[in-house]
Design an enzyme around this catalytic site. Structure first.
Site, PDB file in Angstrom:
ATOM      1  N   HIS A  26      -3.940 -31.484 -14.997  1.00 15.92           N
ATOM      2  CA  HIS A  26      -3.405 -32.123 -13.802  1.00 15.92           C
ATOM      3  C   HIS A  26      -2.240 -31.297 -13.245  1.00 15.92           C
ATOM      4  O   HIS A  26      -1.237 -31.088 -13.904  1.00 15.92           O
ATOM      5  CB  HIS A  26      -2.942 -33.565 -14.039  1.00 15.92           C
ATOM      6  CG  HIS A  26      -3.279 -34.464 -12.882  1.00 15.92           C
ATOM      7  ND1 HIS A  26      -4.499 -35.091 -12.760  1.00 15.92           N
ATOM      8  CD2 HIS A  26      -2.578 -34.820 -11.798  1.00 15.92           C
ATOM      9  CE1 HIS A  26      -4.532 -35.802 -11.654  1.00 15.92           C
ATOM     10  NE2 HIS A  26      -3.387 -35.651 -11.035  1.00 15.92           N
ATOM     11  N   HIS A  33     -15.844 -34.883 -12.351  1.00 17.49           N
ATOM     12  CA  HIS A  33     -15.486 -36.294 -12.531  1.00 17.49           C
ATOM     13  C   HIS A  33     -16.316 -37.085 -11.530  1.00 17.49           C
ATOM     14  O   HIS A  33     -15.909 -37.291 -10.389  1.00 17.49           O
ATOM     15  CB  HIS A  33     -13.989 -36.492 -12.277  1.00 17.49           C
ATOM     16  CG  HIS A  33     -13.509 -37.883 -12.561  1.00 17.49           C
ATOM     17  ND1 HIS A  33     -12.193 -38.151 -12.852  1.00 17.49           N
ATOM     18  CD2 HIS A  33     -14.144 -39.079 -12.606  1.00 17.49           C
ATOM     19  CE1 HIS A  33     -12.041 -39.451 -13.059  1.00 17.49           C
ATOM     20  NE2 HIS A  33     -13.212 -40.035 -12.908  1.00 17.49           N
ATOM     21  N   GLU A  42     -15.902 -35.955 -17.033  1.00 15.47           N
ATOM     22  CA  GLU A  42     -14.841 -36.918 -17.289  1.00 15.47           C
ATOM     23  C   GLU A  42     -15.043 -38.159 -16.434  1.00 15.47           C
ATOM     24  O   GLU A  42     -15.622 -38.098 -15.346  1.00 15.47           O
ATOM     25  CB  GLU A  42     -13.463 -36.304 -17.042  1.00 15.47           C
ATOM     26  CG  GLU A  42     -13.212 -35.816 -15.633  1.00 15.47           C
ATOM     27  CD  GLU A  42     -11.824 -35.210 -15.486  1.00 15.47           C
ATOM     28  OE1 GLU A  42     -11.196 -35.446 -14.427  1.00 15.47           O
ATOM     29  OE2 GLU A  42     -11.377 -34.498 -16.393  1.00 15.47           O
TER      30      GLU A  42
END
Length: 254
Positions: free
Chosen positions: A200, A44, A76
């Site tokens: 997550h 990310h 992402e």
């Protein structure tokens, strides 16, 4: 088939960035994870480059191309022009779009697909025209109207935000309720032709109940919990433990 495991390298990069030194090596630990059986690598790249740096992206792309050609690269982020250009330059297999403010420490909510459908439609088309699979970050309790809108963006998958599920680590009853909620949302997504990823705060302890609740789960992206375990078990041993958890095993409570 068990869900694919994509190892998120952000926490490794954040540890490296504490010093002006090249270790721990992002690509080195990515190589170890892939050699141990991980299916792909996730990054990310935030605008402030506080963990993954833009300069890491060509090295990870090269690692996968040269040594693990069947491995997947997942990038992402929030779809700014800078982010989209990074994706186009480094050719990920999957792009996961998240609705993050740049100041957020981590992703903590999904898209409002109804309100942002047209923006997501345009961005999704651009990414798919480049040949990338597109996944959109999705709240764990998204309803039918939200998932209708998600499907209308043209996305291939949604990634269910499992932070609230991960937060129930010391409450079995709450964990069961959150797993059921995720299972219902996954069913709604699948009914609309969307594949389902999850990510997550996932651990070897909470993966088996999640997999039981979402039998057709395509992929999990795991960074913090996996990196924390790697301090104790090593990266290779940790990847093996998470792969076992995705098959329903390795429930040692850690």
């Amino acid at each position: 088939m068990p869900a694919a495991l994509s190892v998120n390298l952000n926490a490794v990069a954040m540890l490296r960035n504490r010093r002006d030194l090249p270790w721990p090596s992002v690509t080195g630990l990515g190589r170890t994870a892939m050699a141990a059986g991980a299916h792909g690598l996730t990054v990310h790249p935030r605008p402030d480059q506080r963990h993954i740096r833009f300069s890491d992206l060509p090295n990870i792309r090269s690692l996968l191309d040269k040594e693990f050609p069947h491995g997947e690269f997942n990038i992402e982020g929030y779809p700014t022009e800078e982010f989209l250009s990074l994706c186009e330059a480094h050719r990920p297999d999957q792009v996961t779009l998240v609705p993050d403010d740049p100041s957020q420490p981590t992703s903590d909510h999904g898209w409002d697909f109804i309100a942002q459908k047209e923006i997501l439609k345009s961005v999704t088309k651009r990414l798919k025209d480049n040949g990338f699979r597109v996944s959109h970050f999705c709240d764990p309790d998204a309803d039918e109207r939200q998932l209708d809108a998600a499907a209308a963006t043209g996305a291939d998958r949604v990634e269910l935000y499992t932070g609230p599920y991960g937060a129930t680590f010391n409450d079995n009853s709450a964990q069961s309720d959150k797993a059921d909620q995720l299972g219902r949302t996954a069913d709604l997504a699948e009914e609309r032709g969307l594949g389902v990823n999850a990510g997550h705060d996932l651990t070897v302890a909470n993966l088996p109940p999640l997999v039981a609740a979402i039998p057709n789960l395509s992929e999990v992206s795991i960074g913090h919990g996996l990196t924390a375990d790697a301090l104790e078990y090593g990266m290779a041993g940790t990847v093996e433990r998470f792969l076992a958890a995705l098959k329903g095993g390795c429930t040692d409570g850690r």
